[in-house]
Design an enzyme around this catalytic site. Structure first.
Site, PDB file in Angstrom:
ATOM      1  N   PHE A   1      46.753  44.601  42.367  1.00  0.00           N
ATOM      2  CA  PHE A   1      45.540  44.182  42.636  1.00  0.00           C
ATOM      3  C   PHE A   1      45.208  42.661  42.560  1.00  0.00           C
ATOM      4  O   PHE A   1      43.892  42.331  42.174  1.00  0.00           O
ATOM      5  CB  PHE A   1      44.647  44.955  41.723  1.00  0.00           C
ATOM      6  CG  PHE A   1      45.134  46.356  41.576  1.00  0.00           C
ATOM      7  CD1 PHE A   1      44.571  47.413  42.662  1.00  0.00           C
ATOM      8  CD2 PHE A   1      45.927  46.997  40.518  1.00  0.00           C
ATOM      9  CE1 PHE A   1      45.041  48.764  42.689  1.00  0.00           C
ATOM     10  CE2 PHE A   1      46.137  48.364  40.707  1.00  0.00           C
ATOM     11  CZ  PHE A   1      45.782  49.389  41.615  1.00  0.00           C
TER      12      PHE A   1
ATOM     13  N   GLY B   1      47.660  44.235  30.619  1.00  0.00           N
ATOM     14  CA  GLY B   1      47.534  45.102  31.854  1.00  0.00           C
ATOM     15  C   GLY B   1      48.618  44.518  32.806  1.00  0.00           C
ATOM     16  O   GLY B   1      48.552  43.683  33.250  1.00  0.00           O
TER      17      GLY B   1
ATOM     18  N   SER C   1      51.308  40.341  38.333  1.00  0.00           N
ATOM     19  CA  SER C   1      51.163  39.149  37.675  1.00  0.00           C
ATOM     20  C   SER C   1      52.226  38.882  36.923  1.00  0.00           C
ATOM     21  O   SER C   1      52.129  37.509  36.520  1.00  0.00           O
ATOM     22  CB  SER C   1      49.763  39.287  36.849  1.00  0.00           C
ATOM     23  OG  SER C   1      49.826  40.575  36.011  1.00  0.00           O
TER      24      SER C   1
ATOM     25  N   ASP D   1      51.417  47.066  28.435  1.00  0.00           N
ATOM     26  CA  ASP D   1      50.532  47.866  29.030  1.00  0.00           C
ATOM     27  C   ASP D   1      51.249  49.575  28.443  1.00  0.00           C
ATOM     28  O   ASP D   1      52.244  49.814  27.914  1.00  0.00           O
ATOM     29  CB  ASP D   1      50.999  47.946  30.554  1.00  0.00           C
ATOM     30  CG  ASP D   1      49.689  48.713  31.330  1.00  0.00           C
ATOM     31  OD1 ASP D   1      49.563  49.872  31.134  1.00  0.00           O
ATOM     32  OD2 ASP D   1      49.510  47.970  32.387  1.00  0.00           O
TER      33      ASP D   1
ATOM     34  N   GLY E   1      48.022  53.804  33.464  1.00  0.00           N
ATOM     35  CA  GLY E   1      46.786  53.586  34.570  1.00  0.00           C
ATOM     36  C   GLY E   1      45.621  53.587  33.667  1.00  0.00           C
ATOM     37  O   GLY E   1      45.313  54.071  32.767  1.00  0.00           O
TER      38      GLY E   1
ATOM     39  N   ASP F   1      43.871  41.458  31.472  1.00  0.00           N
ATOM     40  CA  ASP F   1      43.561  42.218  32.989  1.00  0.00           C
ATOM     41  C   ASP F   1      43.841  43.464  32.634  1.00  0.00           C
ATOM     42  O   ASP F   1      44.633  44.255  33.774  1.00  0.00           O
ATOM     43  CB  ASP F   1      44.475  41.478  34.093  1.00  0.00           C
ATOM     44  CG  ASP F   1      44.424  42.079  35.464  1.00  0.00           C
ATOM     45  OD1 ASP F   1      43.155  42.592  35.719  1.00  0.00           O
ATOM     46  OD2 ASP F   1      45.414  41.789  36.168  1.00  0.00           O
TER      47      ASP F   1
ATOM     48  N   HIS G   1      38.912  48.154  32.529  1.00  0.00           N
ATOM     49  CA  HIS G   1      37.819  47.386  32.757  1.00  0.00           C
ATOM     50  C   HIS G   1      36.347  48.022  32.105  1.00  0.00           C
ATOM     51  O   HIS G   1      35.133  47.553  32.102  1.00  0.00           O
ATOM     52  CB  HIS G   1      37.171  47.415  34.059  1.00  0.00           C
ATOM     53  CG  HIS G   1      38.554  46.444  35.132  1.00  0.00           C
ATOM     54  ND1 HIS G   1      38.606  46.708  36.275  1.00  0.00           N
ATOM     55  CD2 HIS G   1      39.328  45.518  34.447  1.00  0.00           C
ATOM     56  CE1 HIS G   1      39.306  45.950  36.605  1.00  0.00           C
ATOM     57  NE2 HIS G   1      39.832  45.114  35.438  1.00  0.00           N
TER      58      HIS G   1
ATOM     59  N   HIS H   1      40.671  38.133  34.648  1.00  0.00           N
ATOM     60  CA  HIS H   1      40.766  38.833  35.790  1.00  0.00           C
ATOM     61  C   HIS H   1      39.492  39.682  36.108  1.00  0.00           C
ATOM     62  O   HIS H   1      38.986  40.247  35.118  1.00  0.00           O
ATOM     63  CB  HIS H   1      41.987  39.564  36.123  1.00  0.00           C
ATOM     64  CG  HIS H   1      42.207  39.460  37.623  1.00  0.00           C
ATOM     65  ND1 HIS H   1      42.697  40.774  38.298  1.00  0.00           N
ATOM     66  CD2 HIS H   1      41.909  38.569  38.696  1.00  0.00           C
ATOM     67  CE1 HIS H   1      42.837  40.415  39.659  1.00  0.00           C
ATOM     68  NE2 HIS H   1      42.361  39.114  39.860  1.00  0.00           N
ATOM     69  N   ASP H   2      39.163  40.071  37.382  1.00  0.00           N
ATOM     70  CA  ASP H   2      38.065  40.644  37.825  1.00  0.00           C
ATOM     71  C   ASP H   2      36.696  40.328  36.997  1.00  0.00           C
ATOM     72  O   ASP H   2      36.032  41.264  36.790  1.00  0.00           O
ATOM     73  CB  ASP H   2      38.574  42.114  37.361  1.00  0.00           C
ATOM     74  CG  ASP H   2      39.747  42.538  37.995  1.00  0.00           C
ATOM     75  OD1 ASP H   2      39.873  42.275  39.425  1.00  0.00           O
ATOM     76  OD2 ASP H   2      40.771  43.128  37.229  1.00  0.00           O
TER      77      ASP H   2
HETATM   78 MG    MG Z   1      42.862  42.851  37.661  1.00  0.00          MG
END
Ligand code: MG
Length: 208
Positions: A16, A45, A51, A70, A74, A140, A143, A168-169
């Protein structure tokens, strides 16, 4: 693979992160690797390793090591019925999402198995047992409010003075995306971090 070949490969990996953001991440990593070779980096993440290749390409130039953390199951938005669900990543044996085989293949193809080290498990559990100071931290992960804040509070104290924190994000406009990554970015600025770059939803900060 060379640094440039790894960046080109990273752009093809499932994930992503747009190429301009990935290249910005790699560029700051490259500067950090030459500033402080042999450093310890960590990303939260990992998904399928996209990444990790951008950062790993930079880490390899300075014999730094990137831990790629991670649980590989997911985030909420990747589960069945959600927008970012990918049925090809479901384990046919137990029916659960599992990105670890894809991640492992990505790192092997990139020739980064001695640079990018996988940590599989919950971020908070690993953080509680990880004592190494960090020269670079990339957040990352999930969220959601609780996971994003847990990652922030557990890991940012480990960033050394002069070290980098990338998030990120980060979406200042709520219409573009969820709040938690933006909130932890604001918290970092209010703490000891100063912004050094912004590309898309990527923010790069440096610790005082
Ligand atoms: Mg991200």
């Amino acid at each position: 693979m060379t640094y440039e070949e790894r960046l080109a490969f990273a752009a093809t990996v499932n994930g992503f992160m747009p190429p301009d953001e990935g290249r910005a991440l790699a560029r700051h990593g490259l500067a950090r690797a030459s500033e402080r070779p042999g450093g310890t980096w960590l990303e939260i993440g990992a998904w399928c390793g996209k990444s990790a290749v951008y950062l790993g390409a930079a880490a390899a130039t300075g014999e730094s090591v990137l831990y790629s953390l991670d649980h590989h199951r997911g985030s909420e938005e990747n589960q069945f019925g959600w927008d970012y669900h990918d049925p090809t990543l479901v384990d046919p044996i137990d029916g659960r999402l599992n990105t670890l085989p894809s991640w492992q293949r990505t790192i092997a193809v990139a020739g980064l198995e001695e640079t990018v080290i996988g940590l599989v498990g919950p971020s908070s559990v690993v953080a509680a047992h990880f004592a190494q100071p960090l020269d670079l931290l990339f957040i990352d992960g999930g969220h959601g409010h609780d996971v994003a804040w847990a990652d922030y509070t557990a890991w940012t104290p480990a960033v050394v003075s002069g070290g980098l924190l990338a998030i990120h994000d980060v979406f200042p406009d709520p219409a573009d995306g969820g709040r938690p990554p933006y909130e932890i970015y604001l918290a970092a600025l209010a703490d000891r971090f100063v912004e050094v770059d912004a590309v898309g939803s990527l923010r790069v900060l440096r610790a005082n």
